[in-house]
Design a protein around this motif. Structure first.
Motif, PDB file in Angstrom:
ATOM      1  N   GLU A 102       0.864  -1.080  -0.004  1.00  0.00           N
ATOM      2  CA  GLU A 102       0.098  -0.073  -0.034  1.00  0.00           C
ATOM      3  C   GLU A 102       0.690   1.313  -0.093  1.00  0.00           C
ATOM      4  O   GLU A 102       0.614   2.224  -0.437  1.00  0.00           O
ATOM      5  CB  GLU A 102      -0.986  -0.105   1.237  1.00  0.00           C
ATOM      6  N   LYS A 111       2.151   1.789  -3.420  1.00  0.00           N
ATOM      7  CA  LYS A 111       1.288   2.202  -4.412  1.00  0.00           C
ATOM      8  C   LYS A 111       1.019   3.585  -4.207  1.00  0.00           C
ATOM      9  O   LYS A 111       0.934   4.275  -5.124  1.00  0.00           O
ATOM     10  CB  LYS A 111       0.015   1.355  -4.170  1.00  0.00           C
ATOM     11  N   GLN A 112       0.904   3.935  -2.976  1.00  0.00           N
ATOM     12  CA  GLN A 112       0.708   5.437  -2.596  1.00  0.00           C
ATOM     13  C   GLN A 112       2.215   6.199  -3.277  1.00  0.00           C
ATOM     14  O   GLN A 112       2.166   7.439  -3.832  1.00  0.00           O
ATOM     15  CB  GLN A 112       0.765   5.851  -1.227  1.00  0.00           C
ATOM     16  N   THR A 142       1.441   6.940  -6.747  1.00  0.00           N
ATOM     17  CA  THR A 142       0.582   7.870  -7.237  1.00  0.00           C
ATOM     18  C   THR A 142       1.297   9.384  -6.863  1.00  0.00           C
ATOM     19  O   THR A 142       1.421  10.041  -7.779  1.00  0.00           O
ATOM     20  CB  THR A 142      -0.394   7.944  -6.365  1.00  0.00           C
TER      21      THR A 142
END
Length: 143
Positions: free
Chosen positions: A47, A50-51, A54
């Protein structure tokens, strides 16, 4: 165009032998660490990753860079899983920060080597490590 040929993608996936968590756990075991990453630990790392994608407008289809950082850290004198996860998280964030700062100018291997060199220089002090890359993100300064 409703049918898309996934042959190359499926070949790529087939070449990815180990799942990343298993590979990291093998590195931890090989370096006599008394802990392993759980599914929950790995999910949290995924996670965070993934952040970072972004935030830095990046895409990475493999876990090789995270595995390389984890393998390096597994060799270091880190005795607790919470410390290992913190160090891996910081190094992973630095990797993607530097990847976005140097788009196409340096290789992933050069970034990994720079992180490792400064990590050793600052003896694992995460504040010094982060500050050094924020203040001096140019990799040439490490030579």
């Amino acid at each position: 165009m409703t049918q898309f040929d996934l042959t190359l993608f499926n070949q790529f996936l087939a070449q990815q032998n180990d799942n990343p968590r298993t590979a990291i756990n093998h590195a931890l075991q090989a370096n006599q660490k008394s802990f392993q990453l759980s599914v929950a630990d790995f999910t949290e790392l995924a996670e965070e990753r993934k952040q970072l994608f972004t935030e830095h407008h990046l895409v990475d289809f493999s876990w090789q860079n995270a595995q390389a950082l984890a393998s390096f850290l597994a060799e270091e004198a880190i005795f607790y899983k919470s410390d290992f996860l913190e160090h891996l998280s910081v190094c992973q964030a630095l990797f993607y920060y530097l990847r976005s700062y140097h788009p196409g100018h340096v290789t992933d291997q050069e970034i990994l080597e720079a992180i490792e060199a400064r990590y050793l220089k600052y003896q694992g002090d995460l504040d010094m490590l982060q500050g050094s890359f924020e203040d001096f993100p140019e990799l040439e300064a490490d030579e």
